[in-house]
Design an enzyme around this catalytic site. Structure first.
Site, PDB file in Angstrom:
ATOM      1  N   GLY A  57       0.809  -1.206   0.000  1.00 16.67           N
ATOM      2  CA  GLY A  57       0.000   0.000   0.000  1.00 16.67           C
ATOM      3  C   GLY A  57       0.847   1.262   0.000  1.00 16.67           C
ATOM      4  O   GLY A  57       2.011   1.254   0.425  1.00 16.67           O
ATOM      5  N   SER A  58       0.258   2.349  -0.461  1.00 18.41           N
ATOM      6  CA  SER A  58       0.908   3.660  -0.371  1.00 18.41           C
ATOM      7  C   SER A  58       0.728   4.225   1.034  1.00 18.41           C
ATOM      8  O   SER A  58      -0.006   3.674   1.848  1.00 18.41           O
ATOM      9  CB  SER A  58       0.281   4.621  -1.382  1.00 18.41           C
ATOM     10  OG  SER A  58       0.580   4.218  -2.689  1.00 18.41           O
ATOM     11  N   GLY A  59       1.412   5.328   1.291  1.00 18.41           N
ATOM     12  CA  GLY A  59       1.289   5.995   2.586  1.00 18.41           C
ATOM     13  C   GLY A  59       2.456   5.689   3.508  1.00 18.41           C
ATOM     14  O   GLY A  59       2.525   6.228   4.610  1.00 18.41           O
ATOM     15  N   HIS A  60       3.343   4.790   3.060  1.00 21.30           N
ATOM     16  CA  HIS A  60       4.500   4.429   3.881  1.00 21.30           C
ATOM     17  C   HIS A  60       5.802   4.993   3.310  1.00 21.30           C
ATOM     18  O   HIS A  60       6.880   4.567   3.700  1.00 21.30           O
ATOM     19  CB  HIS A  60       4.623   2.906   3.966  1.00 21.30           C
ATOM     20  CG  HIS A  60       3.384   2.226   4.429  1.00 21.30           C
ATOM     21  ND1 HIS A  60       2.827   2.496   5.659  1.00 21.30           N
ATOM     22  CD2 HIS A  60       2.575   1.317   3.837  1.00 21.30           C
ATOM     23  CE1 HIS A  60       1.723   1.759   5.804  1.00 21.30           C
ATOM     24  NE2 HIS A  60       1.543   1.037   4.712  1.00 21.30           N
ATOM     25  N   ASP A 113      -2.162  -8.235   0.589  1.00 20.18           N
ATOM     26  CA  ASP A 113      -0.955  -8.351  -0.244  1.00 20.18           C
ATOM     27  C   ASP A 113      -0.693  -9.810  -0.606  1.00 20.18           C
ATOM     28  O   ASP A 113      -0.364 -10.130  -1.744  1.00 20.18           O
ATOM     29  CB  ASP A 113       0.250  -7.758   0.500  1.00 20.18           C
ATOM     30  CG  ASP A 113       0.167  -6.247   0.641  1.00 20.18           C
ATOM     31  OD1 ASP A 113       0.126  -5.559  -0.392  1.00 20.18           O
ATOM     32  OD2 ASP A 113       0.133  -5.752   1.780  1.00 20.18           O
ATOM     33  N   HIS A 222      -0.575   0.646  10.117  1.00 19.86           N
ATOM     34  CA  HIS A 222      -1.880   1.094   9.623  1.00 19.86           C
ATOM     35  C   HIS A 222      -2.801   1.383  10.799  1.00 19.86           C
ATOM     36  O   HIS A 222      -4.011   1.457  10.645  1.00 19.86           O
ATOM     37  CB  HIS A 222      -2.522   0.032   8.737  1.00 19.86           C
ATOM     38  CG  HIS A 222      -1.614  -0.498   7.690  1.00 19.86           C
ATOM     39  ND1 HIS A 222      -0.843  -1.622   7.886  1.00 19.86           N
ATOM     40  CD2 HIS A 222      -1.319  -0.041   6.449  1.00 19.86           C
ATOM     41  CE1 HIS A 222      -0.127  -1.836   6.790  1.00 19.86           C
ATOM     42  NE2 HIS A 222      -0.386  -0.893   5.922  1.00 19.86           N
TER      43      HIS A 222
END
Lengths: 335, 335
Positions: A57-60, A113, A222
């Site tokens: 995921g994005s955001g990391h 994932d 998250h």
């Protein structure tokens, strides 16, 4: 109260970020034609080399994209914020990374994932691209020691990917790269503390609630629940708590060497990270452990979450050599 | 409501940070004996080379310490949070950086820094160390164009220091290094936007107030008032506002090249910075300007302040060569 963010439409945030990344780093990265969520290292893949594909995921950021480059990962598949990429960009990444010697998938152990990368691997098998998978499970707060394979992958990714990417770059076979990747994961231990939530670009609302003056030990990247919530302690106390757990699991002998990562979850500044680093160094000294290398900064973030994590990789000669191997990524350079 | 920070006693934050920095980067940095606030590059100073000494208040990390290393600055004098270092560590830095060819002081144009660095320069003159000074004044929001020398130095420091440090490393004379440094400063333009305050470790209280949903264009890196406060706009609108002012001053011709820095003031994550970068790239394209190199990340922060700044350095052949020159600092590597 909405979180203030410098974005346009929330739904476009990931794609616009990717456009910005390609504008900023054209010498390092490109997107597969027609597949903007499949980002490839310009000088990564080559004939005869095992391809390393990472993603999530994005955001990391800079995880995962930032670790795509010569000497590290060949490609990263990019999901929505905190959500797995679907199989298509993963397949595109693997195809771009494939040099005829097989492809290794590495990513944090999260159900979404696993589902999507496994699906991609099955489809690639039909195209005669051999894929192996090594999940990262370095977050020791996320499941008991007896269930290491249930644990999540977090900031320790940096060292684990780095070791595997170096093995690929050095021409190891797929069997050997897989072995190294599992070995690196087994010897990497992370634990974090969260002080504040973050908010997704689509909602601008905090992803969890935490009281004034409170911290949560072991929270996931998250916002997954941690192991203990309580009053905020001093940096030294927090470092001691995290290291106690890490060192108990690691069972190192005096004289052993470690790689250290003190990572910001997003908004915790370098000043605080280095204050933690100071205590980490004191504790390692006391345990007779030597710091071979250390990283301090934003390596695996949760947007603007406040908090930090500490990672130790328990080095041996092989891992030390791989961690020292040069890499040249858009957001990470070593040596 | 107190800001949550991972620190010990607030009064010890700077010194403990420095201890952590030396633990993390022993191959890059050391402190002058008996002078823990004077941090020197292990492979920086050498006989016959002009020494470059930078410095200023803490809380802007990786500015200034992070830019100490081979190919960039030789030493940094470290002040308390948002406060100038006193003369003693500056003198210690200059003495360590001195290779017999003179020393250049470079720092942001703030009254306290000017006073203390000038005092240090006078005392060094008595020891026959020739010191020149170039103040950085890249913050175009901080004074009108007709008063460039009244402006403050902010994130553009990275490029300005980098150009001067490269000139030192290439063996330029003190006259030539000073000329290059002034030239680099003249061609560097920064403007920022703040979305939230930060708080000092000693007080844990916000250093200014800003309403929900508001932003302030042109705010300084210590919370100095900006040029306009209003409702938070989209990333594209903010980038357009900042770039309009920057490009108006820069007066570049189509075909000219720039170095771009999109900098987080602390807690603004990479996702937002790259969304800004995307728009910067679009606007530069439209103006016919080429991006020669770009930096995106935390380069000049204000602890955990939310917001960002955009810097353009208007390159010419000389500046481009200097910006491309390799450097190896604890928190910044180029090439």
């Amino acid at each position: 109260m909405k979180t203030k963010k410098l974005i346009n439409a929330g739904d476009n945030a990931v794609d616009e970020m990717l456009e910005g990344i390609l504008c900023a780093h054209p010498d390092h990265l490109y997107a597969v034609d027609g597949m903007p969520r499949a980002i490839v290292a310009r000088h990564g893949p080559r004939q005869g080399k095992v391809g390393l594909v990472i993603g999530g995921g994005s955001g990391h950021e800079p995880t995962f994209l930032g670790f795509v480059g010569k000497g590290l990962a060949d490609a990263a598949a990019v999901g929505n914020v905190f959500a797995s990429p679907p199989p298509d960009p993963i397949i595109a990444c693997a195809t771009a990374a494939n040099g005829g010697a097989g492809v290794l998938f590495m990513y944090g152990n999260y159900a979404g994932d696993v589902m999507n990368f496994d699906m991609a691997a099955e489809m690639l098998a039909m195209d005669d691209i051999e894929v192996r998978t090594v999940l990262t499970t370095d977050d020791i707060a996320s499941a008991p020691r007896s269930q290491r394979d249930k644990r999540r992958g977090v900031a320790g990714n940096v060292f684990i990917f780095k070791a595997a990417g170096a093995a690929c770059d050095l021409g190891y076979s797929l069997d050997e790269v897989e072995r190294v990747a599992r070995h690196a994961n087994t010897r990497t231990y992370t634990m974090g503390v969260a002080l504040s939530p973050c908010s997704l670009p689509q909602t601008l609302k905090p992803n969890f609630a935490i009281g004034e003056g409170e911290m949560e030990i072991g929270m996931g990247i998250h916002g997954e629940p941690g192991v203990a919530r309580g009053a905020l302690e001093s940096a030294d106390q927090v470092a001691d708590t995290l290291l106690y757990r890490i060192l108990s699991e690691m069972q190192a002998d005096a004289g052993d060497r470690v790689a250290v990562l003190v990572n910001s979850l997003g908004s915790t500044p370098l000043m605080e990270l280095y204050i933690l680093m100071r205590r980490v160094s004191q504790r390692l000294d006391a345990a007779g452990l030597a710091i071979h290398t250390s990283l301090v900064g934003n390596y695996c973030t949760s947007l603007e979450m406040a908090g930090a994590s500490i990672t130790l990789m328990h080095l041996d000669d092989e891992l030390q050599r791989l961690i020292d191997h040069p890499c040249d990524c858009a957001m990470f350079k070593a040596r």
